[in-house]
Design a protein around this motif. Sequence first.
Motif, PDB file in Angstrom:
ATOM      1  N   SER A 371       0.818  -1.221   0.000  1.00 37.98           N
ATOM      2  CA  SER A 371       0.000   0.000   0.000  1.00 37.98           C
ATOM      3  C   SER A 371       0.850   1.268   0.000  1.00 37.98           C
ATOM      4  O   SER A 371       0.339   2.358  -0.265  1.00 37.98           O
ATOM      5  N   LEU A 372       2.139   1.138   0.304  1.00 36.71           N
ATOM      6  CA  LEU A 372       2.998   2.315   0.390  1.00 36.71           C
ATOM      7  C   LEU A 372       3.224   2.968  -0.972  1.00 36.71           C
ATOM      8  O   LEU A 372       3.508   4.162  -1.051  1.00 36.71           O
ATOM      9  N   THR A 373       3.092   2.196  -2.022  1.00 38.91           N
ATOM     10  CA  THR A 373       3.237   2.778  -3.363  1.00 38.91           C
ATOM     11  C   THR A 373       2.130   3.779  -3.634  1.00 38.91           C
ATOM     12  O   THR A 373       2.372   4.876  -4.163  1.00 38.91           O
ATOM     13  N   GLU A 374       0.912   3.430  -3.279  1.00 37.06           N
ATOM     14  CA  GLU A 374      -0.240   4.312  -3.489  1.00 37.06           C
ATOM     15  C   GLU A 374      -0.316   5.407  -2.429  1.00 37.06           C
ATOM     16  O   GLU A 374      -0.843   6.491  -2.682  1.00 37.06           O
ATOM     17  N   HIS A 375       0.228   5.116  -1.245  1.00 29.63           N
ATOM     18  CA  HIS A 375       0.176   6.081  -0.136  1.00 29.63           C
ATOM     19  C   HIS A 375       1.587   6.300   0.400  1.00 29.63           C
ATOM     20  O   HIS A 375       1.948   5.774   1.463  1.00 29.63           O
ATOM     21  N   PRO A 376       2.409   7.067  -0.291  1.00 26.87           N
ATOM     22  CA  PRO A 376       3.817   7.227   0.122  1.00 26.87           C
ATOM     23  C   PRO A 376       3.990   7.906   1.470  1.00 26.87           C
ATOM     24  O   PRO A 376       5.067   7.810   2.072  1.00 26.87           O
ATOM     25  N   GLN A 377       2.941   8.562   1.975  1.00 22.36           N
ATOM     26  CA  GLN A 377       3.041   9.216   3.284  1.00 22.36           C
ATOM     27  C   GLN A 377       2.899   8.228   4.436  1.00 22.36           C
ATOM     28  O   GLN A 377       3.242   8.543   5.571  1.00 22.36           O
ATOM     29  N   TRP A 378       2.406   7.044   4.151  1.00 22.48           N
ATOM     30  CA  TRP A 378       2.285   6.027   5.187  1.00 22.48           C
ATOM     31  C   TRP A 378       3.660   5.430   5.495  1.00 22.48           C
ATOM     32  O   TRP A 378       4.594   5.540   4.700  1.00 22.48           O
ATOM     33  N   ARG A 379       3.771   4.788   6.631  1.00 24.34           N
ATOM     34  CA  ARG A 379       5.047   4.197   7.036  1.00 24.34           C
ATOM     35  C   ARG A 379       4.849   2.749   7.487  1.00 24.34           C
ATOM     36  O   ARG A 379       3.825   2.395   8.067  1.00 24.34           O
ATOM     37  N   LEU A 380       5.876   1.934   7.229  1.00 18.91           N
ATOM     38  CA  LEU A 380       5.907   0.540   7.672  1.00 18.91           C
ATOM     39  C   LEU A 380       6.933   0.422   8.789  1.00 18.91           C
ATOM     40  O   LEU A 380       8.084   0.851   8.642  1.00 18.91           O
ATOM     41  N   VAL A 381       6.526  -0.166   9.916  1.00 16.67           N
ATOM     42  CA  VAL A 381       7.411  -0.334  11.071  1.00 16.67           C
ATOM     43  C   VAL A 381       7.374  -1.798  11.497  1.00 16.67           C
ATOM     44  O   VAL A 381       6.303  -2.407  11.552  1.00 16.67           O
ATOM     45  N   ARG A 382       8.548  -2.338  11.813  1.00 23.16           N
ATOM     46  CA  ARG A 382       8.659  -3.763  12.153  1.00 23.16           C
ATOM     47  C   ARG A 382       9.247  -3.951  13.544  1.00 23.16           C
ATOM     48  O   ARG A 382      10.077  -3.150  14.002  1.00 23.16           O
ATOM     49  N   TRP A 383       8.827  -5.018  14.237  1.00 26.06           N
ATOM     50  CA  TRP A 383       9.311  -5.347  15.577  1.00 26.06           C
ATOM     51  C   TRP A 383       9.500  -6.855  15.658  1.00 26.06           C
ATOM     52  O   TRP A 383       8.625  -7.622  15.275  1.00 26.06           O
ATOM     53  N   ASN A 384      10.653  -7.276  16.162  1.00 26.22           N
ATOM     54  CA  ASN A 384      10.978  -8.699  16.205  1.00 26.22           C
ATOM     55  C   ASN A 384      10.515  -9.357  17.508  1.00 26.22           C
ATOM     56  O   ASN A 384      10.589  -8.766  18.585  1.00 26.22           O
ATOM     57  N   TYR A 385      10.072 -10.596  17.400  1.00 26.36           N
ATOM     58  CA  TYR A 385       9.667 -11.378  18.568  1.00 26.36           C
ATOM     59  C   TYR A 385      10.793 -11.476  19.599  1.00 26.36           C
ATOM     60  O   TYR A 385      10.542 -11.559  20.796  1.00 26.36           O
ATOM     61  N   ALA A 386      12.026 -11.529  19.119  1.00 31.70           N
ATOM     62  CA  ALA A 386      13.166 -11.766  20.005  1.00 31.70           C
ATOM     63  C   ALA A 386      13.281 -10.707  21.093  1.00 31.70           C
ATOM     64  O   ALA A 386      13.936 -10.931  22.117  1.00 31.70           O
ATOM     65  N   GLN A 387      12.612  -9.567  20.900  1.00 27.99           N
ATOM     66  CA  GLN A 387      12.647  -8.491  21.895  1.00 27.99           C
ATOM     67  C   GLN A 387      11.558  -8.646  22.952  1.00 27.99           C
ATOM     68  O   GLN A 387      11.446  -7.807  23.849  1.00 27.99           O
ATOM     69  N   ASP A 388      10.778  -9.715  22.867  1.00 21.24           N
ATOM     70  CA  ASP A 388       9.663  -9.918  23.797  1.00 21.24           C
ATOM     71  C   ASP A 388       9.968 -11.080  24.736  1.00 21.24           C
ATOM     72  O   ASP A 388      10.489 -12.125  24.315  1.00 21.24           O
TER      73      ASP A 388
END
Length: 467
Positions: A371-388
């Motif tokens: 969806s970022l192609t159509e909405h370049p103002q949006w952001r993708l953020v990732r979080w790894n399980y290993a931090q939980d």
Amino acid sequence: MEKLHFDVATLGGGPGATPGAQLLARAGKKVAIIEQGEGLGGTCLFEGCIPSKIFLETASRLHALTQDAEFGITGAQCEGIDLPRLRQRKAEILAARVQGANQSCSHLGITMIHGTADFASPHVLRVHRTGLEDLLVEADFLLVSPGSTSSTLHIVGAEDPQIWTSADALRMDLIPSTLTIIGGGYIGCELATLFSRFGTKVHILEAAPRLLLTEDPGISQTLAQFWQQQNAGIAVDLNVDIQAIRHISEDRWELNYQDSEGNFHNLESQRVLMAVGRKPNTSGLSFDKAGLSLGTHGEVPVNDFYQTQVPHIYAPGDANGRIMLAHAATRQAQLAALHLLGRVTSPTPLVVPHVIFTAPEIAAVGADSRSLTEHPQWRLVRWNYAQDARARIVGDLSGFAQLVWDPTSRELKGLQVMGKGAGEMVEEATYVLTHQGTVDSMVQTIHPHPTLNEVVSELAGFTVAEA
């Protein structure tokens, strides 16, 4: 020929019909459900999501034995898989579900009619009953929800009835030594997980450039990498062109296909499974006698209330071809019933999560990285399980969650989770998306510790902190 009259009748007794029938009965309507199968529940209960999860649970417990040493357990071993007991467990679970649905409908005064039905006229269904005279069921309103059926490919040999469909595989009459799965969608990948954990060498042939084409590309890539790194016993060929399927002998099949580089291959296996999607189960129902025309894929066209072009006929569920998931069908049936009663007059877009029960488990709702192609103002953020903390306790250090959000409005746009408990972790995001909520609201919500759901809150907190 006997004719019965009802306020509402449903064609089908699965998730796209029964919840609507129950809602209407509670509202005082005289309701009948016409069902041709073993009982209420539809494809999901008898041939799809429930049987597959029953067997996947066994497969998961079997696989866990290989990890016991990591958790301080020694000497545990499996002496074998008891297929008769496994099938019996499936039958017991299905019977309990059917009994519960039957009791609920009986309590509500719903008339149950067993048989196959087709249209005799816009308000009348002809029910064909084994050993009995046909019955005419007339209703002021109709909910038509015949479900879906397995699709196939138009190639040489594909018409052989001994090629497994997902329903055939889930009868669990045999655990083959080798299995070729045609199709790398969610059905193919779930069944690859199941049989590989039962000891089958699985080979997936997929025409697309990646597995799980409907999912976030990163999810697809991670699944393929995980299978390869873990020596899961699942081989994958992508961008293939299958030429023919040949049944050589009882336990010997051969597939002829061309790979992405133009090379031809002959692949042998004990069984072949066709898993190339599903299609609306709408053939042979005489829709023309109701004044209805089907779409190009056999779907029943509907509006946002799941109402057809014939106003007193609704078609919730797989038959409309929109979202072929049991929980989506349930909500569609409820909304159709509410519209029929005049209680819903404004359409509400459905926010539908989905879960793929592979190893690792996958769940998603809303927008993903595409969806970022159509909405370049949006952001993708990732979080790894290993931090939980909980993820480390259960031994999943490779899982992750990612969200898509709009930093300007602060609205959540989507969430994907890949790892243990993914299916349970996506519900919070589904609620937030349904009510156009923000990522901040997820941060402000207290999550119990230590749980895997903290992965979602930690992801939300990191997202807001880094904005």
